[in-house]
Design an enzyme around this catalytic site. Structure first.
Site, PDB file in Angstrom:
ATOM      1  N   ILE A  64       0.767  -1.215  -0.093  1.00 54.38           N
ATOM      2  CA  ILE A  64      -0.009   0.062  -0.105  1.00 54.38           C
ATOM      3  C   ILE A  64       0.978   1.206   0.022  1.00 54.38           C
ATOM      4  CG2 ILE A  64      -0.140  -0.171   2.579  1.00 54.38           C
ATOM      5  CD1 ILE A  64      -2.809   1.315   2.427  1.00 54.38           C
ATOM      6  N   SER A  65       0.579   2.240  -0.963  1.00 55.13           N
ATOM      7  CA  SER A  65       1.557   3.442  -1.005  1.00 55.13           C
ATOM      8  C   SER A  65       1.617   4.226   0.124  1.00 55.13           C
ATOM      9  CB  SER A  65       1.247   4.109  -2.114  1.00 55.13           C
ATOM     10  OG  SER A  65       1.253   3.342  -3.478  1.00 55.13           O
TER      11      SER A  65
END
Ligand code: SAM
Length: 217
Positions: A64-65
């Site tokens: 997940i960024s």
């Protein structure tokens, strides 16, 4: 067990310490980042780190960024609320939820089906009904619903896929990290009167875009 009020506090802290000081100004983006419960997009064992200033693992070798990266890329799309947006790399679905908050309709493609299954459940739980998900190779876009007012690629591409340029609407904006497998530059491609304009923004590091118009793995 962390209570709802504590998560809200964590989100506000994230926005105040990581998003606003780095220059994100779009009020709607700030509102979305303050509203969307990021901790629901990671495994329970990572929830206590969900609002920290780095990416987190989501399984299958993917991430997940970082919150700031999500906010900055979203701001570059310049969304007003009426747009149809294509996202390549659904991943955890967090960016998808932010987009769903900010535009009319989101189309999001992920190549790993287990991730998509999880995201469907999370979006349903949040009552976000304006996102369509597909499992497949997003490097060739999603022609069925083109053209898109915005396209965001959340994986690093060797070059800008021609299919995505073709599926961009007039006055549309494509946000995409381009570079090698270890580091990329965030590019914004605009289409105006049929011509393509390309701007380079800042450096970033994403997992590779794997596919026909991405990396060959
Ligand atoms: N926006 C996501 C988030 O915040 O969770 C980012 C997820 S991760 C950085 C990038 C995702 O792109 C991974 O889940 C990966 O499987 C996916 N991906 C890579 N190549 C792809 C392709 N050709 N089509 C669709 N998804 C792809």
């Amino acid at each position: 067990m962390i209570r709802v009020a504590q998560w809200k506090y964590e989100r506000e802290r994230m926005v105040k310490e990581q998003i606003i000081p780095r220059g994100v100004e779009d009020v709607r983006v700030i509102e979305a980042m303050t509203a969307v419960p990021r901790h629901l997009f990671v495994d329970t064992s990572y929830q206590h780190q969900a609002y920290n200033d780095y990416p987190l693992p989501i399984g299958h070798g993917q991430t997940i960024s970082q919150p700031y990266m999500v906010a900055a890329m979203t701001e570059l799309l310049e969304l007003k609320g009426t747009e149809k947006v294509l996202e390549i790399g659904t991943g955890s679905g967090y960016q998808t939820a932010i987009l769903a908050f900010l535009c009319d309709r989101v189309y999001s493609i992920e190549r790993i089906s287990a991730l998509t299954t999880q995201v469907r459940q999370t979006l349903k739980r949040l009552g976000l009904k304006n996102a369509n998900l597909m499992v497949g190779d997003g490097s060739i876009g999603w022609a069925e619903y083109a053209p898109y007012d915005g396209i965001i690629v959340t994986a690093g591409a060797p070059e800008i896929p021609n299919a995505l340029i073709a599926q961009l609407a007039e006055k549309g904006r494509l946000v995409i990290p381009v570079g090698d497998e270890f580091s990329q530059i965030l590019n914004v491609v605009k289409k105006h009167k049929g011509r393509i304009y390309r701007q380079e923004h800042f450096g970033c590091t994403f997992v590779p875009l794997v596919g026909k118009e991405g990396w060959d793995k």
